[in-house]
Scaffold this active site. Structure first.
Site, PDB file in Angstrom:
ATOM      1  N   ARG A  75      25.316  -9.358  26.679  1.00 40.02           N
ATOM      2  CA  ARG A  75      24.872  -7.833  26.882  1.00 40.02           C
ATOM      3  C   ARG A  75      25.323  -7.315  28.015  1.00 40.02           C
ATOM      4  NH1 ARG A  75      19.796 -11.143  26.544  1.00 40.02           N
ATOM      5  NH2 ARG A  75      18.920 -10.662  24.500  1.00 40.02           N
ATOM      6  N   LYS A 127      33.602   6.155  26.574  1.00 39.66           N
ATOM      7  CA  LYS A 127      33.281   5.947  25.371  1.00 39.66           C
ATOM      8  C   LYS A 127      33.782   4.836  24.828  1.00 39.66           C
ATOM      9  CE  LYS A 127      32.714  10.661  23.363  1.00 39.66           C
ATOM     10  NZ  LYS A 127      33.502  11.830  22.746  1.00 39.66           N
ATOM     11  N   GLU A 130      46.917  15.894  23.882  1.00 37.19           N
ATOM     12  CA  GLU A 130      45.244  16.210  24.687  1.00 37.19           C
ATOM     13  C   GLU A 130      45.654  17.164  25.696  1.00 37.19           C
ATOM     14  OE1 GLU A 130      42.501  15.129  23.770  1.00 37.19           O
ATOM     15  OE2 GLU A 130      43.092  13.825  21.841  1.00 37.19           O
ATOM     16  N   LYS A 162      38.767  16.321  32.749  1.00 33.96           N
ATOM     17  CA  LYS A 162      37.848  15.541  32.044  1.00 33.96           C
ATOM     18  C   LYS A 162      36.680  15.075  32.726  1.00 33.96           C
ATOM     19  CE  LYS A 162      36.952  12.294  28.474  1.00 33.96           C
ATOM     20  NZ  LYS A 162      37.592  11.525  27.431  1.00 33.96           N
ATOM     21  N   GLU A 189      27.445  13.519  25.612  1.00 33.35           N
ATOM     22  CA  GLU A 189      27.928  14.597  24.748  1.00 33.35           C
ATOM     23  C   GLU A 189      26.717  15.276  23.874  1.00 33.35           C
ATOM     24  OE1 GLU A 189      31.691  13.537  22.822  1.00 33.35           O
ATOM     25  OE2 GLU A 189      30.768  14.508  20.740  1.00 33.35           O
ATOM     26  N   ARG A 205      30.233  18.214  26.668  1.00 34.04           N
ATOM     27  CA  ARG A 205      31.453  17.540  26.202  1.00 34.04           C
ATOM     28  C   ARG A 205      31.848  17.775  25.028  1.00 34.04           C
ATOM     29  NH1 ARG A 205      31.542  10.996  27.896  1.00 34.04           N
ATOM     30  NH2 ARG A 205      33.681  10.658  26.807  1.00 34.04           N
ATOM     31  N   ASN A 225      36.483  18.276  21.846  1.00 35.77           N
ATOM     32  CA  ASN A 225      36.550  17.687  20.605  1.00 35.77           C
ATOM     33  C   ASN A 225      37.149  19.038  20.008  1.00 35.77           C
ATOM     34  OD1 ASN A 225      34.894  15.828  20.710  1.00 35.77           O
ATOM     35  ND2 ASN A 225      33.141  16.672  20.058  1.00 35.77           N
ATOM     36  N   HIS A 271      39.518  18.557  17.091  1.00 35.89           N
ATOM     37  CA  HIS A 271      39.238  17.079  16.765  1.00 35.89           C
ATOM     38  C   HIS A 271      38.606  16.996  15.360  1.00 35.89           C
ATOM     39  CE1 HIS A 271      40.973  16.065  20.575  1.00 35.89           C
ATOM     40  NE2 HIS A 271      40.643  14.662  20.435  1.00 35.89           N
ATOM     41  N   HIS A 300      40.705  14.318  13.353  1.00 34.54           N
ATOM     42  CA  HIS A 300      40.249  13.088  13.024  1.00 34.54           C
ATOM     43  C   HIS A 300      40.041  12.723  11.723  1.00 34.54           C
ATOM     44  CE1 HIS A 300      37.443  11.613  16.906  1.00 34.54           C
ATOM     45  NE2 HIS A 300      38.825  11.441  17.086  1.00 34.54           N
ATOM     46  N   HIS A 334      47.442   9.895  16.915  1.00 33.27           N
ATOM     47  CA  HIS A 334      46.166  10.690  17.202  1.00 33.27           C
ATOM     48  C   HIS A 334      46.663  12.050  17.689  1.00 33.27           C
ATOM     49  CE1 HIS A 334      42.036  11.659  18.740  1.00 33.27           C
ATOM     50  NE2 HIS A 334      42.677  11.992  19.819  1.00 33.27           N
TER      51      HIS A 334
HETATM   52  N1  GLY Z   1      37.890  12.107  23.695  1.00 35.42           N
HETATM   53  C1  GLY Z   1      36.695  13.072  23.875  1.00 35.42           C
HETATM   54  C2  GLY Z   1      35.902  12.713  24.680  1.00 35.42           C
HETATM   55  O1  GLY Z   1      36.007  11.461  25.527  1.00 35.42           O
HETATM   56  O2  GLY Z   1      34.604  13.048  24.918  1.00 35.42           O
END
Ligand code: GLY
Length: 358
Positions: A117, A139, A181, A220, A230, A234, A238, A241, A245, A260
């Site tokens: 956990r 993330k 990025e 960021k 998000e 946030r 993207n 992306h 993606h 990427h």
């Molecule tokens: N890579 C995009 C984010 O962390 O939201």
């Protein structure tokens, strides 16, 4: 890089950025019963010796190694990490140090946050992509059934240590992947960063790289601290992306993976083209953006007949909602709006534009 590392906080998570950041990191390793370092075969060879040398006073229980690359950001690798932690008697008070690029920090964060956990983890990103993006913002996750980041959770590291010492280990391809990025931050929110890039090819930016990395980290953090989950702001991150993606997954599934950054660079061309039609991007801007991207990234090699498959992958993306494709679009260089619904036909048109205007 600046002379002394700077400390930035995201929520309460310290981000130590700059030359000798690692030398100041020992404090984040104290008080644990066992410390594990997660690596892949590349970071084991190139980064672990640096880590062990600089943090020679830290007592490491074991190194856990998984295979490198997005192909291995999967449940099998996560399961292997859990097995190793179990076999090596990791208690709740153990620490996992994620030493590597975006795959290592994503899967390491996921494995740590779910083991018993949740045990603590520290991110030490060793790629430019990891340093400006993947390791920041909590993330974590793995790819599943052919879809990127399909399973995962938001989980905060105890600290993020961003030291340029590791960037010397990167090849050009990996460097460029991170640069995509950086370009993203410049385009969505940081016109001063765009000016620093000054229309130079990436290689010519080396003297300013440290300052540029710090700017990206601050950019960021400024977004994630307002919208960690998000739900709105946030989504700005993207940019490039939605298509990126899908392309990344398409090439991965085809057995010819692209980085990427290469996929996001292509996605930024498509998103810029769509922006110029939908958000009143000033008419000189698209060409300037395309020129900057094309100067640094070769166009990806797919064909018109691949577009239906790429569109299918896009529909599965987490950014799609109720069957609608959603994009972050530019209003001008240095400013963007998130979550704009774009009709499928327009997205297809942007992929055709990408193929036909090279
Ligand atoms: N890579 C995009 C984010 O962390 O939201």
């Amino acid at each position: 890089m600046q002379k002394k590392p700077v400390s930035l906080a995201l929520m309460s998570v310290p981000h130590i950025v700059g030359k000798n950041a690692l030398g100041q990191a020992a404090v984040y390793f104290s008080g644990y019963s066992r410390i594990f370092v997660l690596v892949d075969e590349n970071t084991e060879k190139l980064c672990l010796p640096v880590f062990l040398d600089i943090l020679s006073n830290v007592s490491i229980t074991a190194v856990i190694k998984i295979k490198s690359g997005e192909l291995h950001k999967n449940i099998q690798s996560a399961s292997f990490i859990w097995q190793q932690l179990t076999r090596l008697h990791a208690e709740r008070n153990a620490l996992l140090v994620n030493l590597g690029g975006g795959v290592i920090t994503d899967i390491g964060g996921f494995a740590a946050a779910t083991f018993k956990r949740g045990i603590d983890f520290v991110n030490i990103p060793t790629t430019l992509l990891g340093q400006v993006d993947a390791a920041i913002g909590s993330k974590t996750g793995i790819d599943f059934e052919g879809y990127k980041n399909q399973v995962g959770l938001f989980a905060d590291p105890k600290a993020v240590i961003i030291d340029p010492v590791f960037l010397d280990t990167l090849d050009r391809k990996q460097f460029r992947s991170g640069f995509a990025e950086m370009l993203k931050y410049a385009l969505i929110m940081d016109i001063a960063l765009w000016e620093m890039m000054d229309n130079r090819p990436f290689d010519a930016m080396a003297p300013d790289l440290g300052d540029m990395v710090s700017r990206c980290v601050a950019d960021k953090i400024s977004i994630v601290e307002k919208d960690r989950q998000e739900t709105g702001l946030r989504k700005l991150l993207n940019f490039g992306h939605t298509v990126g993606h899908a392309l990344e997954t398409f090439f991965l599934n085809s057995g010819t993976p692209v980085t990427h950054g290469e996929a996001v660079a292509a996605g930024m061309i498509c998103a810029t083209m769509i922006s110029s039609h939908r958000q009143g991007l000033d008419c000189n801007s698209p060409e300037i953006v395309f020129e900057m991207i094309d100067r640094n990234f070769a166009r990806l090699n797919f064909a018109e007949r691949d577009i239906p498959e790429i569109m299918k992958l896009m529909a599965q993306d987490k950014k799609a909602k109720a069957g609608e494709l959603r994009f972050t679009l530019l209003t001008k260089r240095g400013n963007a709006v998130p979550d704009v619904v774009v009709p499928e036909a327009k997205v297809r048109e942007s992929l055709l534009f990408y193929l036909r205007n090279q």
